[in-house]
Design a protein around this motif. Structure first.
Motif, mmCIF file in Angstrom:
data_model
loop_
_atom_site.group_PDB
_atom_site.id
_atom_site.type_symbol
_atom_site.label_atom_id
_atom_site.label_comp_id
_atom_site.label_asym_id
_atom_site.label_seq_id
_atom_site.Cartn_x
_atom_site.Cartn_y
_atom_site.Cartn_z
ATOM 1 N N THR A 46 8.222 -7.255 -1.663
ATOM 2 C CA THR A 46 8.650 -8.584 -1.248
ATOM 3 C C THR A 46 9.225 -8.482 0.153
ATOM 4 O OG1 THR A 46 10.843 -8.236 -2.201
ATOM 5 C CG2 THR A 46 9.182 -9.289 -3.608
ATOM 6 N N GLY A 47 9.219 -9.611 0.859
ATOM 7 C CA GLY A 47 9.808 -9.633 2.189
ATOM 8 C C GLY A 47 9.154 -8.674 3.147
ATOM 9 N N GLY A 48 7.797 -8.560 3.105
ATOM 10 C CA GLY A 48 7.116 -7.731 4.089
ATOM 11 C C GLY A 48 6.784 -6.343 3.616
ATOM 12 N N GLY A 49 6.899 -6.089 2.331
ATOM 13 C CA GLY A 49 6.401 -4.816 1.818
ATOM 14 C C GLY A 49 7.386 -3.680 1.931
ATOM 15 N N GLY A 50 8.673 -3.937 1.767
ATOM 16 C CA GLY A 50 9.620 -2.842 1.697
ATOM 17 C C GLY A 50 9.970 -2.264 3.035
ATOM 18 N N ALA A 92 -1.903 5.745 6.430
ATOM 19 C CA ALA A 92 -1.122 4.509 6.460
ATOM 20 C C ALA A 92 0.079 4.646 5.535
ATOM 21 C CB ALA A 92 -1.982 3.318 6.047
ATOM 22 N N THR A 93 0.946 3.643 5.556
ATOM 23 C CA THR A 93 2.145 3.656 4.726
ATOM 24 C C THR A 93 1.794 3.423 3.256
ATOM 25 O OG1 THR A 93 2.430 1.329 5.296
ATOM 26 C CG2 THR A 93 3.710 2.943 6.544
ATOM 27 N N PRO A 94 2.647 3.863 2.319
ATOM 28 C CA PRO A 94 2.352 3.716 0.885
ATOM 29 C C PRO A 94 2.149 2.277 0.439
ATOM 30 C CG PRO A 94 4.104 5.310 1.204
ATOM 31 C CD PRO A 94 3.879 4.665 2.543
ATOM 32 N N THR A 95 2.758 1.291 1.118
ATOM 33 C CA THR A 95 2.630 -0.104 0.686
ATOM 34 C C THR A 95 1.427 -0.810 1.317
ATOM 35 O OG1 THR A 95 4.211 -0.711 2.414
ATOM 36 C CG2 THR A 95 5.071 -0.427 0.179
ATOM 37 N N HIS A 96 0.634 -0.076 2.102
ATOM 38 C CA HIS A 96 -0.540 -0.703 2.713
ATOM 39 C C HIS A 96 -1.496 -1.210 1.635
ATOM 40 C CE1 HIS A 96 -3.767 -1.494 5.491
ATOM 41 N NE2 HIS A 96 -4.567 -0.845 4.677
ATOM 42 N N LEU A 132 -1.538 1.671 -1.138
ATOM 43 C CA LEU A 132 -2.137 2.971 -0.848
ATOM 44 C C LEU A 132 -1.419 4.097 -1.582
ATOM 45 C CD1 LEU A 132 -4.418 4.217 0.815
ATOM 46 C CD2 LEU A 132 -2.768 4.603 2.654
ATOM 47 N N GLY A 133 -0.131 3.919 -1.850
ATOM 48 C CA GLY A 133 0.625 4.938 -2.568
ATOM 49 C C GLY A 133 0.153 5.163 -3.992
ATOM 50 N N ASP A 134 -0.662 4.257 -4.532
ATOM 51 C CA ASP A 134 -1.179 4.383 -5.898
ATOM 52 C C ASP A 134 -2.599 4.935 -5.949
ATOM 53 O OD1 ASP A 134 1.186 3.352 -6.720
ATOM 54 O OD2 ASP A 134 0.402 1.451 -7.446
ATOM 55 N N ILE A 135 -3.190 5.233 -4.788
ATOM 56 C CA ILE A 135 -4.583 5.669 -4.765
ATOM 57 C C ILE A 135 -4.706 7.057 -5.389
ATOM 58 C CG2 ILE A 135 -4.603 6.840 -2.523
ATOM 59 C CD1 ILE A 135 -7.256 5.298 -1.960
ATOM 60 N N LEU A 136 -5.859 7.325 -6.041
ATOM 61 C CA LEU A 136 -6.083 8.587 -6.737
ATOM 62 C C LEU A 136 -7.394 9.208 -6.285
ATOM 63 C CD1 LEU A 136 -5.300 7.366 -10.375
ATOM 64 C CD2 LEU A 136 -3.731 8.593 -8.853
ATOM 65 N N THR A 137 -7.465 10.524 -6.332
ATOM 66 C CA THR A 137 -8.756 11.160 -6.117
ATOM 67 C C THR A 137 -9.708 10.676 -7.205
ATOM 68 O OG1 THR A 137 -8.063 13.076 -7.421
ATOM 69 C CG2 THR A 137 -7.773 13.221 -5.028
ATOM 70 N N GLY A 138 -10.945 10.406 -6.824
ATOM 71 C CA GLY A 138 -11.907 9.819 -7.755
ATOM 72 C C GLY A 138 -12.083 8.330 -7.562
ATOM 73 N N ASP A 139 -11.104 7.661 -6.924
ATOM 74 C CA ASP A 139 -11.309 6.267 -6.522
ATOM 75 C C ASP A 139 -12.381 6.225 -5.442
ATOM 76 O OD1 ASP A 139 -9.319 5.420 -8.236
ATOM 77 O OD2 ASP A 139 -7.770 5.346 -6.680
ATOM 78 N N ASN A 140 -12.946 5.043 -5.205
ATOM 79 C CA ASN A 140 -13.962 4.892 -4.169
ATOM 80 C C ASN A 140 -13.501 3.920 -3.090
ATOM 81 O OD1 ASN A 140 -15.962 6.611 -5.314
ATOM 82 N ND2 ASN A 140 -16.495 5.020 -6.777
ATOM 83 N N LEU A 141 -14.029 4.130 -1.874
ATOM 84 C CA LEU A 141 -13.754 3.269 -0.731
ATOM 85 C C LEU A 141 -15.054 2.636 -0.257
ATOM 86 C CD1 LEU A 141 -11.481 5.800 1.195
ATOM 87 C CD2 LEU A 141 -10.684 3.853 -0.165
ATOM 88 N N TYR A 142 -14.932 1.541 0.501
ATOM 89 C CA TYR A 142 -16.104 0.811 0.999
ATOM 90 C C TYR A 142 -16.116 0.917 2.526
ATOM 91 C CZ TYR A 142 -19.490 -3.031 1.439
ATOM 92 O OH TYR A 142 -20.599 -3.799 1.720
#
Length: 290
Positions: A124-128, A214-218, A233-243
């Motif tokens: 909230t308020g700009g992402g921490g 990038a920062t974890p809240t990106h 971004l702080g929740d991303i895991l190996t095995g996820d995919n990007l576009y």
């Protein structure tokens, strides 16, 4: 326990073979390890077996509750198989045994076989504080396909953006996290920068050994378990995919945390909020609440 239909022998008495009379010796215990041990014999005439009631299939779920702080446990379901328990009293008693076993066992099974995932509370308020933003040197794609370092961008500059089908694009992170789709269809558009600033942070997430940082809240677009969605971004895991900007899907192969001081550039677009950073489709900084 009710009768099984088998007659067992606690003691053995010795008899003469020729006339079948007792020898007069004291009886001896019928011990399994003795050579003359006599096993139980089925005798349903004089030892009628009791009626047995067998339990039906039962299930009970529990959530793993021994994860570290900041992580949430997955839910695990334990099954008591048909006929796993029996009773000579009633069907209800057999089922009650299954229920009791499930209740006593399911939590330990969940804590052993369940998984732990990062827990996220939308910012909230700009992402921490620093908000979600890329580090200095990140290359941002312009409408003509050329790239410019994020620190060289200016207010009102146009960026290449993408309009994602089924997504009602928003700069509100809480609403954005509610969207997911089994497919990704997008068309290229342009959108201007409406806010850009310079800040310092002491924690960033590095993806694929420097593909971007990038920062974890990106707010980042990823594909997980067959669904596209936005996550911090702080929740991303190996095995996820990007576009990618070339409409390719590439896997996340490494995620590392950098605790060195970094210069970052919170960036806001409007009316469209997506852009390409180092060739990866991403989302802009959440506008702070004044």
């Amino acid at each position: 326990m009710g009768n099984t239909g088998y007659k067992s022998f606690a003691n053995l008495e010795l008899y003469y073979i020729d006339d079948g009379t007792p020898t007069g010796l004291d009886p001896k215990p019928n011990v399994v390890t003795d050579p003359d041990y006599i096993a139980p014999v089925l005798d349903t005439a004089t030892c009628a077996p009791s009626t047995r009631y067998y339990s039906v299939e039962k299930k009970l779920s529990a959530k793993r509750n021994n994860c570290a702080s900041g992580y949430s446990g997955s839910t695990v379901t334990l099954t008591s198989l048909p006929n796993q328990f029996f009773s000579t009293v009633s069907q209800a008693d057999a089922n009650a045994q299954a229920d009791a076993w499930l209740a006593a066992t399911v939590q330990s099974v969940a804590n052993t076989s369940g998984t732990c995932e990062l827990t996220y509370i939308p910012p909230t308020g700009g992402g921490g504080g620093a908000g979600g933003c890329f580090v200095e040197g990140t290359l941002i794609t312009l409408p003509d396909g050329s790239k410019k370092a994020i620190e060289e961008l200016q207010l009102d500059q146009m960026l290449l953006s993408a309009e994602i089908e089924t997504l009602i694009d928003t700069n509100n992170a809480s609403e954005l996290y509610k969207w997911s789709s089994a497919y990704l269809s997008e068309s290229r558009i342009i959108s201007p920068i409406t806010k850009i600033s310079k800040k310092i942070t002491n924690k960033t997430i590095v993806i694929n050994d420097g593909l971007f940082e990038a920062t974890p809240t990106h707010l980042q677009l990823i594909q997980r378990d067959g669904f596209w969605k936005f996550i911090p971004l702080g929740d991303i895991l190996t095995g996820d995919n990007l576009y990618t900007i070339d409409s390719e899907i590439i896997p996340v192969t490494s995620v590392t945390i950098n605790l060195e001081e970094r210069t970052i550039y919170p960036l806001t677009l409007n009316p469209f909020h997506t852009y390409f950073a180092n060739g990866i489709l991403t989302h802009n900084f959440k506008q702070p609440i004044d």
